[in-house]
Design an enzyme around this catalytic site. Structure first.
Site, PDB file in Angstrom:
ATOM      1  N   THR A  66      31.434  77.197  36.799  1.00  0.00           N
ATOM      2  CA  THR A  66      31.254  76.783  35.410  1.00  0.00           C
ATOM      3  C   THR A  66      31.335  77.951  34.437  1.00  0.00           C
ATOM      4  O   THR A  66      31.872  77.823  33.334  1.00  0.00           O
ATOM      5  CB  THR A  66      29.891  76.091  35.249  1.00  0.00           C
ATOM      6  OG1 THR A  66      28.860  76.949  35.791  1.00  0.00           O
ATOM      7  CG2 THR A  66      29.857  74.762  35.987  1.00  0.00           C
TER       8      THR A  66
ATOM      9  N   ARG B  21      34.715  64.984  46.340  1.00  0.00           N
ATOM     10  CA  ARG B  21      33.889  63.921  46.919  1.00  0.00           C
ATOM     11  C   ARG B  21      34.250  62.526  46.400  1.00  0.00           C
ATOM     12  O   ARG B  21      33.788  61.519  46.948  1.00  0.00           O
ATOM     13  CB  ARG B  21      32.410  64.216  46.640  1.00  0.00           C
ATOM     14  CG  ARG B  21      31.829  65.269  47.581  1.00  0.00           C
ATOM     15  CD  ARG B  21      30.364  65.537  47.267  1.00  0.00           C
ATOM     16  NE  ARG B  21      30.218  66.425  46.113  1.00  0.00           N
ATOM     17  CZ  ARG B  21      29.048  66.723  45.554  1.00  0.00           C
ATOM     18  NH1 ARG B  21      27.936  66.169  46.005  1.00  0.00           N
ATOM     19  NH2 ARG B  21      28.994  67.549  44.526  1.00  0.00           N
TER      20      ARG B  21
END
Length: 459
Positions: free
Chosen positions: A78, A15
């Site tokens: 993660t 992004r």
């Protein structure tokens, strides 16, 4: 007990719309990753492991020699990223901080408080949380009626009820190190993203009856994770307000702190005055009682005490005490201005040293020059240092007077106490105490002006 840290810095940051890895985008002069690394150092970790992936070589250059690196070749979440640190940390005893490399506003003080909370409460895991007015997009902290943490639920997996929770996960955690890597072996990808979530280990600890806690940040701003350019600008604004406030506390005066831009490593002495639209970047240092007026832009330079820089640009140079620069001057890299030098409007200095009390008041270029003390440059003087292929040096002694509109063609030396007549072109050395005149011969043509169409008698 011993502290360890894992910094997650493998993501691309789609992004951000950038070829640069997300964590290398800068906030107040240094990368987000460096901000995080500096805050992590506040807990004095015995080992720090940075997980890299996208353009790993670029990321490793930023922290080279300061941390262990492990590679996450596929970005699978993660939890998967922390698994990559297993070879370095798995068998160690202590607690491990896990933090994202895109959270530049978290302070070292908050991380120390988080570690202390974790140890004092004898938790197996402690989550750093924050209270958000608008929690959309964040993982929510789900607690039971006793205030104990049950789980963290991501936005895409949250029920309508869970989406109303305002306590959010900042993405920073402390774990018992051995318990962390044991639990990571039992997480899976059964979620909306199809990724290994580090948050899933919280549920595993709860199922095993182990104690999970949460420490809430006092300042929500610290929780900001940067995912796009909008958030990057927000982080920049918060960081700059934080930097400017600290300088004001230290005795620096700001006309308009909201329009003053100071990088994190800049040093400013007390009693400095900064007008609006001043920018100080890199490793810049400003001495006491100096005044920087509107529009001044200084990069990696050292400015002495009681200097006045007026609407000018200084790059990779040193400016001594009492110097005045500007308005509209440009001091380019590799220059040094000695005590009480005056460089005036529309003067450019590049790669030159200028001695004490020398003056170049206006419209002058001094390049690749070694200039002595008490020299006076008349308006329009140029040192000609470049022949199209090579740069050459000009040496000017003490007490030299250079008349206006002079051209000094290097390599050349002007001796002490010499004088160059206005309008001269000098391409030979001038001995000490000599007067040099390098003008072309003036010829007057009597009555020739009458032949011109615009002469009054021809109209």
């Amino acid at each position: 007990m011993t502290n360890y840290a894992v910094i997650l810095a493998a993501g691309k940051g789609t992004r951000m719309k950038s070829d640069l890895p997300k964590v290398l985008h800068k906030v107040a002069g240094i990368s987000m990753l460096e901000h995080v690394f500096r805050s992590v150092n506040a807990i004095n970790p015995e080992k720090t492991v940075t997980v890299v992936g996208h353009k790993a070589e670029l990321v490793e250059q930023v922290l080279a020699g300061q941390t262990d690196f492990v590679r996450q070749t596929e970005q699978l979440g993660t939890g998967h990223a922390v698994m990559m640190a297993e070879p370095v940390l798995e068998n160690l005893t202590g607690q491990t901080l896990v933090i994202a490399g895109d959270t530049p506003l978290i302070t070292g003080e908050s991380l120390k408080n988080l570690i202390d909370f974790h140890i004092n409460h004898k938790n197996v895991a402690t989550i750093l949380t924050a209270e958000a007015d608008n929690p959309f997009g964040y993982g929510r902290i789900v607690r039971n009626q006793h205030g104990e943490v049950l789980k963290i639920v991501e936005q895409k997996d949250a029920s309508d009820f869970e989406q109303q929770i305002k306590e959010i996960n900042t993405g920073t955690y402390v774990f018992d190190n051995a318990s962390l890597f044991k639990a990571l072996k039992n997480i899976n990808t059964n979620n909306a993203q199809g990724e290994y979530y580090i948050t899933d280990v919280i549920g595993i600890f709860r199922e095993n009856g182990e104690k999970v806690g949460a420490y809430t940040l006092k300042n929500f701003d610290e929780s900001l994770g940067v995912n796009d350019r909008v958030a990057l600008a927000t982080a920049e604004g918060v960081m700059r307000r934080r930097i400017n406030k600290q300088h004001m506390v230290n005795g620096v005066s700001f006309v308009n702190p909201d329009a003053t831009y100071i990088d994190v490593d800049v040093e400013i002495a007390p009693e400095v005055q900064l007008e609006a639209n001043v920018t100080l970047k890199g490793q810049t240092k400003i001495g006491a009682e100096t005044i920087l007026t509107n529009g001044t832009y200084i990069v990696d330079s050292e400015i002495g005490e009681r200097a006045v820089i007026t609407n000018s640009m200084i790059e990779e140079s040193s400016v001594a005490d009492g110097v005045t620069v500007g308005p509209y001057a440009h001091i380019r890299p590799g220059s040094s201005l000695a005590k009480d030098v005056h460089v005036g409007n529309f003067v450019e200095v590049k790669g030159s040293s200028i001695g004490e009390n020398t003056k170049a008041g206006h419209l002058t270029y001094i390049g690749n020059s070694e200039v002595g003390a008490n020299v006076n440059f008349g308006a329009g003087t140029i040192t000609v240092n470049y022949d199209g292929q090579n740069k050459y040096k000009t040496i000017i002694g003490d007490n030299v007077f250079v008349g206006s509109n002079s051209t000094i063609i290097a390599p050349v030396e002007l001796g002490d106490n010499s004088l160059v007549g206005a309008g001269s072109t000098i391409d030979k050395d001038v001995p000490a105490n000599a007067i040099a005149l390098g003008r072309s011969r003036q010829i007057n043509k009597e009555d020739y002006a009458k032949r011109l169409p615009h002469h009054p008698q021809n109209k």
